[in-house]
Write an enzyme that holds these catalytic residues in place. Structure first.
Site, mmCIF file in Angstrom:
data_model
loop_
_atom_site.group_PDB
_atom_site.id
_atom_site.type_symbol
_atom_site.label_atom_id
_atom_site.label_comp_id
_atom_site.label_asym_id
_atom_site.label_seq_id
_atom_site.Cartn_x
_atom_site.Cartn_y
_atom_site.Cartn_z
ATOM 1 N N ASP A 17 47.543 12.275 96.398
ATOM 2 C CA ASP A 17 49.183 11.857 96.566
ATOM 3 C C ASP A 17 49.562 12.188 97.794
ATOM 4 O OD1 ASP A 17 48.611 11.613 93.798
ATOM 5 O OD2 ASP A 17 49.922 13.147 93.120
ATOM 6 N N LYS A 115 48.962 6.900 88.732
ATOM 7 C CA LYS A 115 48.931 7.821 87.782
ATOM 8 C C LYS A 115 50.274 7.932 87.474
ATOM 9 C CE LYS A 115 47.995 11.756 90.457
ATOM 10 N NZ LYS A 115 49.647 12.433 90.417
ATOM 11 N N CYS A 160 49.064 18.493 91.473
ATOM 12 C CA CYS A 160 48.170 17.447 91.397
ATOM 13 C C CYS A 160 46.769 17.883 91.709
ATOM 14 C CB CYS A 160 48.667 16.442 91.925
ATOM 15 S SG CYS A 160 50.179 15.753 90.771
HETATM 16 C C1 VGL Z 1 52.926 16.126 92.013
HETATM 17 C C2 VGL Z 1 54.960 17.101 91.028
HETATM 18 C C3 VGL Z 1 55.254 15.799 90.387
HETATM 19 C C4 VGL Z 1 51.811 16.445 92.872
HETATM 20 C C5 VGL Z 1 53.258 15.044 91.557
HETATM 21 O O1 VGL Z 1 51.285 15.356 93.389
HETATM 22 O O2 VGL Z 1 51.288 17.562 93.161
HETATM 23 N N1 VGL Z 1 53.781 17.332 91.762
HETATM 24 N N2 VGL Z 1 54.567 14.703 90.700
#
Ligand code: VGL
Ligand code: ZN
Length: 206
Positions: A17, A115, A160
């Site tokens: 991410d 995702k 994540c």
């Molecule tokens: C994430 C919160 C919501 C992350 C993704 O990538 O850690 N955290 N969505």
């Protein structure tokens, strides 16, 4: 062929991410989130496989506080699969915030796994959604390529990255998290809690 003939171990770098919304200026910015970019780009050369994950939510996603009337961002709610943090709207499909940071070297990626696209369920992990049973397909991909060892980096350490590391350990991979190539949200002590859980699961934190 460029470079020396070296045999890389069957090891994958999983980059979690590294998207605009998790970097400074983004909707769910992680402090210093962009500081890990040079190190991640440099590390890619050392792996047989490089996988990028991309948080990829529809606008009506159940993890967004704005879709729960009266709920504040960063408050908790109960979902059928367990408790869930309600986040500011982030990484909406097709938005600039959902794009990879411009400095991330995406050329080296063998696979991009998206995702969090099912409206009713969040998905922190690269392997399973937050019900811990709906698979993303990454496990099958890695197994088909004969990869047993994973190194994880990216954002955010305590959500994540940690969920991915815990699932990977549970699936039997040898897992290392490059803490120097991650940055955390650290909500109510979540970085310490998740670091303890990762160590207890046999994940190496380096
Ligand atoms: C994430 C919160 C919501 C992350 C993704 O990538 O850690 N955290 N969505
Ligand atoms: Zn998300």
């Amino acid at each position: 062929m460029a470079g020396p003939d070296k045999t890389l171990p069957d090891e994958a770098l999983i980059v979690i991410d590294v998207q605009n919304d998790f970097c400074p200026g983004g909707a769910l910015a992680v402090a210093d989130g962009d500081a890990i970019l040079p190190g991640i780009n440099a590390a890619m050369a050392d792996f047989t496989a490089v996988v990028l994950t991309q948080d990829w939510h529809p606008a009506d996603h159940a993890s967004f506080a704005e879709n729960h009337p009266g709920a504040a961002p960063f408050s908790m709610t109960d979902m059928p699969y367990g408790s869930q943090v309600l986040w500011p709207r982030h990484c909406v499909q097709g938005s600039a915030g959902a794009e990879f940071h411009a400095a991330l070297d995406t050329r080296r990626a063998d696979l991009v796994i998206r995702k969090g696209f099912r409206p009713a369920i969040d998905s922190y992990s690269a392997f399973f959604e937050n019900d811990r049973s709906t698979a993303t397909g990454l496990d099958g991909y890695l197994r088909d390529r004969g990869i047993n060892r994973l190194v994880l980096a990216g954002l955010a350490t305590d959500f994540c990255v940690a969920f991915s590391a815990l699932d990977a350990a549970r699936l039997g991979y040898e897992v290392t998290v490059r803490m120097d190539l991650c940055r955390a949200i650290d909500l109510d002590g979540s970085l310490a809690t998740m670091s303890d859980q990762m160590r207890a699961a046999g994940v190496r934190l380096s």
